[in-house]
Design a protein around this motif. Structure first.
Motif, short mmCIF file in Angstrom:
data_model
loop_
_atom_site.label_atom_id
_atom_site.label_comp_id
_atom_site.label_asym_id
_atom_site.label_seq_id
_atom_site.Cartn_x
_atom_site.Cartn_y
_atom_site.Cartn_z
N LEU A 198 -6.52 0.84 0.26
CA LEU A 198 -5.18 0.33 0.02
C LEU A 198 -4.79 -0.83 0.94
N CYS A 199 -5.30 -0.83 2.15
CA CYS A 199 -4.96 -1.88 3.12
C CYS A 199 -6.17 -2.14 4.00
N ALA A 200 -6.25 -1.48 5.18
CA ALA A 200 -7.39 -1.75 6.07
C ALA A 200 -7.55 -0.63 7.09
N MET A 201 -8.78 -0.51 7.58
CA MET A 201 -9.11 0.37 8.70
C MET A 201 -9.88 -0.48 9.69
N GLU A 202 -9.65 -0.25 10.96
CA GLU A 202 -10.38 -0.96 12.02
C GLU A 202 -11.11 0.08 12.85
N VAL A 203 -12.36 -0.19 13.19
CA VAL A 203 -13.19 0.72 13.98
C VAL A 203 -13.43 0.08 15.34
N ARG A 204 -13.05 0.80 16.42
CA ARG A 204 -13.27 0.28 17.77
C ARG A 204 -13.86 1.36 18.66
N PRO A 205 -14.89 1.01 19.41
CA PRO A 205 -15.43 1.96 20.39
C PRO A 205 -14.38 2.21 21.49
N GLU A 210 0.92 -6.50 7.75
CA GLU A 210 0.27 -5.22 7.97
C GLU A 210 0.73 -4.66 9.31
N TYR A 211 0.75 -3.34 9.42
CA TYR A 211 1.15 -2.72 10.67
C TYR A 211 0.29 -1.48 10.91
N LEU A 212 0.20 -1.10 12.18
CA LEU A 212 -0.55 0.09 12.57
C LEU A 212 0.23 1.32 12.12
N SER A 233 0.83 -1.21 0.00
CA SER A 233 0.00 0.00 0.00
C SER A 233 0.86 1.25 0.00
N ARG A 234 1.99 1.21 0.70
CA ARG A 234 2.91 2.34 0.70
C ARG A 234 3.46 2.58 -0.71
N GLU A 235 3.79 1.51 -1.39
CA GLU A 235 4.30 1.60 -2.75
C GLU A 235 3.23 2.16 -3.69
N ALA A 236 1.99 1.74 -3.50
CA ALA A 236 0.88 2.20 -4.34
C ALA A 236 0.66 3.71 -4.19
N VAL A 237 0.91 4.24 -3.01
CA VAL A 237 0.71 5.66 -2.74
C VAL A 237 1.88 6.51 -3.23
N ALA A 238 3.04 5.90 -3.36
CA ALA A 238 4.26 6.65 -3.67
C ALA A 238 4.11 7.57 -4.88
N GLY A 239 3.40 7.14 -5.89
CA GLY A 239 3.25 7.95 -7.09
C GLY A 239 2.15 8.98 -7.01
N SER A 240 1.34 8.94 -5.96
CA SER A 240 0.21 9.88 -5.87
C SER A 240 0.05 10.44 -4.47
N ALA A 288 -14.43 5.67 8.24
CA ALA A 288 -13.31 4.76 7.97
C ALA A 288 -13.28 4.33 6.51
N ALA A 289 -14.44 4.09 5.93
CA ALA A 289 -14.51 3.65 4.54
C ALA A 289 -14.05 4.74 3.57
N ARG A 290 -14.11 5.99 4.00
CA ARG A 290 -13.68 7.11 3.15
C ARG A 290 -12.19 7.39 3.26
N TRP A 291 -11.53 6.83 4.25
CA TRP A 291 -10.10 7.06 4.44
C TRP A 291 -9.33 6.29 3.36
#
Length: 117
Positions: free
Chosen positions: A103-110, A75-77, A13-20, A95-98
C-alpha cells in the motif's frame, strides 16, 4: 541480527484499507503469530497519526517545540517492528509480506548493538 522494519503510510493507503480493515488485520495477525512462534519477533508498535506529533529543535540552547511532523510529507512513519533474523534478506522478506509494503512502503534497517563497556 536485529532489524527495524519501519512501516510507512499515507492518506491514500489509509483510504485503501478502510474498506478491508478486518482482512488486513487478519493478515497482520497471522504474520505476527508466525514471527512470534519462530522467535523472530522482538517487538513493535503502531504509532498515532502525524497530526499528534511534536517536533523539538534546540538552537543556541533554546528549545522550540512545534506541533506536527518535522516536514510536510506525503508519507509518514505509522509504526515499526523489530525482528531478529539471520540476515537482511530474511528481514526484507518479512517486510515484503507486511500489507503496508503493497500500500505504501516498508524500510528495513539494521539495529546497531551497543558494545558493553
Amino acid at each position: 541480527m536485529k532489524y527495524m522494519l519501519l512501516i510507512y503510510s499515507n492518506p491514500a493507503s489509509r483510504e485503501a484499507v478502510a474498506g478491508s480493515v478486518d482482512e488486513v488485520m487478519a493478515e497482520v495477525d497471522a504474520l505476527m503469530k508466525e514471527l512470534g512462534e519462530s522467535g523472530e519477533l522482538a517487538g513493535g508498535q503502531a504509532l498515532a497519526g502525524p497530526e499528534t506529533s511534536r517536533t523539538v529543535r534546540v538552537r543556541d540552547g533554546v528549545p522550540a517545540v512545534t506541533d506536527g511532523p518535522f516536514i510536510e510529507a506525503k508519507e509518514y512513519l505509522a509504526g515499526y517492528l523489530i525482528v531478529e533474523c539471520d540476515d537482511v534478506e530474511r528481514a526484507t522478506e518479512i517486510a515484503a509480506r507486511w500489507p503496508d509494503a503493497r500500500l505504501c512502503a516498508m524500510e528495513v534497517r539494521p539495529i546497531i548493538d551497543e558494545v558493553p563497556e
